[in-house]
Each structure stands twice: as structure tokens, then as C-alpha cells.
Motif scaffolding. Sequence first.
Motif, PDB file in Angstrom:
ATOM      1  N   LEU A 175      -5.032   9.312   2.176  1.00 32.16           N
ATOM      2  CA  LEU A 175      -6.126   8.188   1.920  1.00 32.16           C
ATOM      3  C   LEU A 175      -5.737   8.295   0.194  1.00 32.16           C
ATOM      4  CD1 LEU A 175      -9.330   6.884   2.358  1.00 32.16           C
ATOM      5  CD2 LEU A 175     -10.341   8.565   1.644  1.00 32.16           C
ATOM      6  N   PRO A 176      -5.470   8.869  -0.892  1.00 33.81           N
ATOM      7  CA  PRO A 176      -5.575   8.352  -2.097  1.00 33.81           C
ATOM      8  C   PRO A 176      -4.463   7.632  -2.018  1.00 33.81           C
ATOM      9  CG  PRO A 176      -6.265  10.968  -2.038  1.00 33.81           C
ATOM     10  CD  PRO A 176      -5.576  10.256  -0.117  1.00 33.81           C
ATOM     11  N   LEU A 177      -3.413   7.709  -1.286  1.00 30.91           N
ATOM     12  CA  LEU A 177      -2.671   6.977  -0.853  1.00 30.91           C
ATOM     13  C   LEU A 177      -2.701   5.316  -0.815  1.00 30.91           C
ATOM     14  CD1 LEU A 177       0.687   8.295   0.098  1.00 30.91           C
ATOM     15  CD2 LEU A 177       0.178   8.169  -2.487  1.00 30.91           C
ATOM     16  N   LEU A 178      -3.794   5.440   0.314  1.00 31.96           N
ATOM     17  CA  LEU A 178      -4.269   4.232   0.956  1.00 31.96           C
ATOM     18  C   LEU A 178      -5.094   3.772   0.153  1.00 31.96           C
ATOM     19  CD1 LEU A 178      -5.142   5.825   4.598  1.00 31.96           C
ATOM     20  CD2 LEU A 178      -3.374   4.142   4.118  1.00 31.96           C
ATOM     21  N   GLN A 179      -5.811   4.645  -0.510  1.00 33.74           N
ATOM     22  CA  GLN A 179      -6.931   3.496  -2.036  1.00 33.74           C
ATOM     23  C   GLN A 179      -5.882   2.333  -2.594  1.00 33.74           C
ATOM     24  OE1 GLN A 179      -9.418   6.983  -2.546  1.00 33.74           O
ATOM     25  NE2 GLN A 179     -10.955   5.934  -1.575  1.00 33.74           N
ATOM     26  N   GLN A 180      -4.543   3.143  -3.365  1.00 34.94           N
ATOM     27  CA  GLN A 180      -3.986   2.885  -4.726  1.00 34.94           C
ATOM     28  C   GLN A 180      -3.494   1.119  -3.727  1.00 34.94           C
ATOM     29  OE1 GLN A 180      -1.208   5.547  -5.743  1.00 34.94           O
ATOM     30  NE2 GLN A 180      -2.831   6.838  -6.361  1.00 34.94           N
ATOM     31  N   ALA A 181      -3.023   0.862  -2.233  1.00 36.65           N
ATOM     32  CA  ALA A 181      -2.504   0.112  -1.821  1.00 36.65           C
ATOM     33  C   ALA A 181      -3.298  -1.150  -1.945  1.00 36.65           C
ATOM     34  CB  ALA A 181      -1.968   0.831  -0.433  1.00 36.65           C
ATOM     35  N   ARG A 182      -2.345  -2.009  -1.830  1.00 34.36           N
ATOM     36  CA  ARG A 182      -3.021  -3.468  -1.640  1.00 34.36           C
ATOM     37  C   ARG A 182      -2.997  -4.189  -0.228  1.00 34.36           C
ATOM     38  NH1 ARG A 182       1.291  -5.516  -3.717  1.00 34.36           N
ATOM     39  NH2 ARG A 182       2.367  -6.557  -1.710  1.00 34.36           N
ATOM     40  N   ASP A 183      -2.049  -3.471   1.038  1.00 36.76           N
ATOM     41  CA  ASP A 183      -2.253  -4.273   2.028  1.00 36.76           C
ATOM     42  C   ASP A 183      -1.611  -3.370   3.104  1.00 36.76           C
ATOM     43  OD1 ASP A 183      -1.788  -6.542   3.638  1.00 36.76           O
ATOM     44  OD2 ASP A 183       0.376  -7.194   3.451  1.00 36.76           O
ATOM     45  N   VAL A 184      -3.426  -3.424   3.679  1.00 39.80           N
ATOM     46  CA  VAL A 184      -3.097  -1.715   5.232  1.00 39.80           C
ATOM     47  C   VAL A 184      -3.531  -2.275   5.954  1.00 39.80           C
ATOM     48  CG1 VAL A 184      -3.893   0.357   5.597  1.00 39.80           C
ATOM     49  CG2 VAL A 184      -4.384  -0.034   3.079  1.00 39.80           C
ATOM     50  N   HIS A 185      -2.524  -1.590   7.284  1.00 37.40           N
ATOM     51  CA  HIS A 185      -2.327  -2.523   8.257  1.00 37.40           C
ATOM     52  C   HIS A 185      -2.063  -0.994   9.436  1.00 37.40           C
ATOM     53  CE1 HIS A 185      -0.340  -6.092   7.295  1.00 37.40           C
ATOM     54  NE2 HIS A 185      -0.120  -5.310   6.665  1.00 37.40           N
ATOM     55  N   ILE A 186      -3.505  -1.546  10.095  1.00 39.39           N
ATOM     56  CA  ILE A 186      -3.871  -0.365  11.768  1.00 39.39           C
ATOM     57  C   ILE A 186      -3.251  -1.353  12.478  1.00 39.39           C
ATOM     58  CG2 ILE A 186      -5.610   0.846  12.934  1.00 39.39           C
ATOM     59  CD1 ILE A 186      -6.996   0.447  10.204  1.00 39.39           C
ATOM     60  N   VAL A 187      -1.780  -0.571  13.097  1.00 44.70           N
ATOM     61  CA  VAL A 187      -1.025  -0.503  14.324  1.00 44.70           C
ATOM     62  C   VAL A 187      -1.213  -0.040  15.526  1.00 44.70           C
ATOM     63  CG1 VAL A 187       0.856  -1.131  14.942  1.00 44.70           C
ATOM     64  CG2 VAL A 187       0.774  -1.215  12.797  1.00 44.70           C
ATOM     65  N   VAL A 188      -2.730  -0.753  16.682  1.00 47.17           N
ATOM     66  CA  VAL A 188      -2.457   0.147  17.908  1.00 47.17           C
ATOM     67  C   VAL A 188      -1.665  -0.247  18.712  1.00 47.17           C
ATOM     68  CG1 VAL A 188      -3.846   0.172  19.548  1.00 47.17           C
ATOM     69  CG2 VAL A 188      -4.856   0.320  16.879  1.00 47.17           C
ATOM     70  N   ILE A 189      -0.567   0.132  19.933  1.00 46.39           N
ATOM     71  CA  ILE A 189       0.073  -0.160  20.722  1.00 46.39           C
ATOM     72  C   ILE A 189      -0.862   0.618  22.150  1.00 46.39           C
ATOM     73  CG2 ILE A 189       2.775   0.579  21.207  1.00 46.39           C
ATOM     74  CD1 ILE A 189       3.675   0.585  18.472  1.00 46.39           C
ATOM     75  N   ASP A 190      -0.796  -0.241  22.749  1.00 42.49           N
ATOM     76  CA  ASP A 190      -1.087  -0.415  24.202  1.00 42.49           C
ATOM     77  C   ASP A 190      -2.324   0.340  24.012  1.00 42.49           C
ATOM     78  OD1 ASP A 190       0.622  -2.135  25.854  1.00 42.49           O
ATOM     79  OD2 ASP A 190       2.278  -0.617  26.378  1.00 42.49           O
ATOM     80  N   VAL A 214     -11.026   1.045   1.162  1.00 48.26           N
ATOM     81  CA  VAL A 214      -9.481   0.017   1.241  1.00 48.26           C
ATOM     82  C   VAL A 214      -9.496  -0.655   2.979  1.00 48.26           C
ATOM     83  CG1 VAL A 214      -7.448   1.193   3.100  1.00 48.26           C
ATOM     84  CG2 VAL A 214      -8.369   2.853   1.388  1.00 48.26           C
ATOM     85  N   SER A 215      -9.276  -1.987   2.409  1.00 50.77           N
ATOM     86  CA  SER A 215      -9.401  -3.072   3.522  1.00 50.77           C
ATOM     87  C   SER A 215      -7.827  -3.194   4.768  1.00 50.77           C
ATOM     88  CB  SER A 215     -10.048  -4.384   2.631  1.00 50.77           C
ATOM     89  OG  SER A 215      -9.467  -5.191   3.588  1.00 50.77           O
ATOM     90  N   ALA A 216      -8.528  -2.780   5.320  1.00 50.51           N
ATOM     91  CA  ALA A 216      -7.718  -2.700   6.357  1.00 50.51           C
ATOM     92  C   ALA A 216      -7.764  -3.606   7.519  1.00 50.51           C
ATOM     93  CB  ALA A 216      -7.306  -1.331   6.972  1.00 50.51           C
ATOM     94  N   GLN A 217      -6.303  -4.204   8.028  1.00 48.48           N
ATOM     95  CA  GLN A 217      -6.227  -5.736   9.208  1.00 48.48           C
ATOM     96  C   GLN A 217      -6.078  -4.444  10.718  1.00 48.48           C
ATOM     97  OE1 GLN A 217      -3.785  -8.546   8.478  1.00 48.48           O
ATOM     98  NE2 GLN A 217      -2.975  -7.721   6.721  1.00 48.48           N
ATOM     99  N   ILE A 218      -6.964  -4.653  11.299  1.00 46.31           N
ATOM    100  CA  ILE A 218      -5.882  -4.215  12.584  1.00 46.31           C
ATOM    101  C   ILE A 218      -4.877  -4.928  13.539  1.00 46.31           C
ATOM    102  CG2 ILE A 218      -6.876  -3.104  14.921  1.00 46.31           C
ATOM    103  CD1 ILE A 218      -9.278  -3.108  13.575  1.00 46.31           C
ATOM    104  N   GLU A 219      -3.534  -4.641  13.956  1.00 47.40           N
ATOM    105  CA  GLU A 219      -2.845  -5.291  14.732  1.00 47.40           C
ATOM    106  C   GLU A 219      -2.593  -4.763  15.969  1.00 47.40           C
ATOM    107  OE1 GLU A 219      -0.153  -5.484  11.915  1.00 47.40           O
ATOM    108  OE2 GLU A 219      -0.801  -6.520  10.869  1.00 47.40           O
TER     109      GLU A 219
END
Length: 278
Positions: A175-190, A214-219
Motif C-alpha cells: 500500500l505505501p508504494l501504491l499510494q505513491q504511484a501514478r497509474d495502478v492496474h488491477i489485472v485479472v486473468i480468467d 489509490v485510483s486503480a483501473q481494472i483489466e
Amino acid sequence: MAYKSVFTVITENDAEKIVLDNAVTVAVEQDAHLDVLCLGIDRSQIGYYYPGENALILQEAIDSALAESARIEETVKAAMMGAELRWSSEADVTQLGDIGRHVGWRARFADLVVLPKPYGKDRLTEHEQITEACLFEGRAPILILPAQSTPEALQTPLIAWNETPEALAAVRAALPLLQQARDVHIVVIDPPVHGPTRSDPGGLLATWLSRHGVSAQIEVLAKTMPHVSDQISRHAQDISADLIVMGGYGHSRFRQAILGGATRNMLESTELPIFLAH
């Protein structure tokens, strides 16, 4: 929330300098205390010696490991001279089969462990053992940094999400690294076609992350490659990810050693930093 105690293990002099440099960078960025374990390894296997065997052989191996740990600590102290952070070093010696006890209990008191890749060219048995000791005996999250990577400004993390306890532990710890990130991707496979999240895979995780800023987009991806690790690596390239966050060893270490698995395959093949927790 931040990492206030960063830990690393140095087992060689010259070859491991990049490990120390990366650990220093992480500790400075997090305003954390850095603990460095300078580990000399006795590679003799005492169980293979018969009663009456020359004790000088055993003593020579121990003396060699003691000298190795002392040399490593001298190198660390010289490299850290003038460093603008809080740090400490400790020299220790262990037999090859006892690495888990020496490394694991120290890792328990770290917020984050910084280590090199355990597999690949010039990697030895102890590198795998150190990584597993931190994960299993220490229950600590690990940031694995390949030699050519740097931990500065990790802005595009990819979360490999499969709803397992290990994956959730990794996200919580990162979480500390994710809070500093600019573009977070949640990737779900099958994702599973049956279950409570079938209509919104990754949605609950994204909501929880948003509450932590943390604003994340789901793929959601279909599995089109033989190994999940290959697909994660390919997608990481497509989105220019600079960090992979994933659960470590959802299957047993023995099974992954024999049959392979996402964790081991990723550690062997990818050249991106990997954040692991179990």
C-alpha cells in the motif's frame, strides 16, 4: 502508513553491491531505518562427515565463513560512510541448511525486505533460501529487484489479482508504494464464472484501494498463453508497468520446484521489480 524498517541480506562482497545500493534507495525514499545482515555461509554439510573425520575440515569451513562475513561488513561500512539515513549492520554465520532460522527471525521485524532475484546467472542456492526464509519464516513482504532495475519512482504498478489470501496480503503490504504511484492496474486473468465477484472481478479491491487514496483501473484478460506468468509479463510490457505486485507461493514450494508455478516462473523470467507477500 509507511515502511519504517527496511532489511536486506548481503552474502557476497562485490556481486551484491547493487543490492545494498537499492536497499539504501528504498530506505531513503521511505525515511526508514536500514538493517543490513552480512551473512557468511558455511557450505559444508556436517551430516556427511563420519565420526573420526578430521575436525580441521569443519573448523576451516567455519573460519572461512567468519572471515567472509567480516569482509562483507567492512565493505558495507565503507559503502555506507556518509550515507544520509539511519542504518545498522550485523555480521553472522550460518550453515547452508540453517539459513531460514538466521534470516527469518530478523525479517519478522522488518516492514519491507529488499533482495535480488533468487534465480538466474550467478545465483546460488542460498539466494533462493534467503527469499523463502523472509516470506515463510519471517512473514515479511519482499521487494525483488533485478540487477538492472532501480527502485526509484515506481509509478506504474501491475497488481496480479486472483482473490487469494496471498494476493491480498501482497496488496496490503504494498500500500505505501501504491499510494505513491501514478497509474495502478488491477489485472485479472480468467476470473471464475461462478462466485460472488463474477459480475465485477477486482471491483471490491478497487473500492478498498480508493478509500486509501489509490485510483486503480481494472483489466480483465482471457488466458491466451500457456503460463499465467507469461501473460502477466506480456501485459506488463504492454502497459509499461515498472512493478508487479503479486502473492507469493499460492501453491507449495515443493510443487512449484517440481512443476513450476506463477511465483517461481515470474522470479526466473521477468526483469521487472516484483513485490511479494505470502
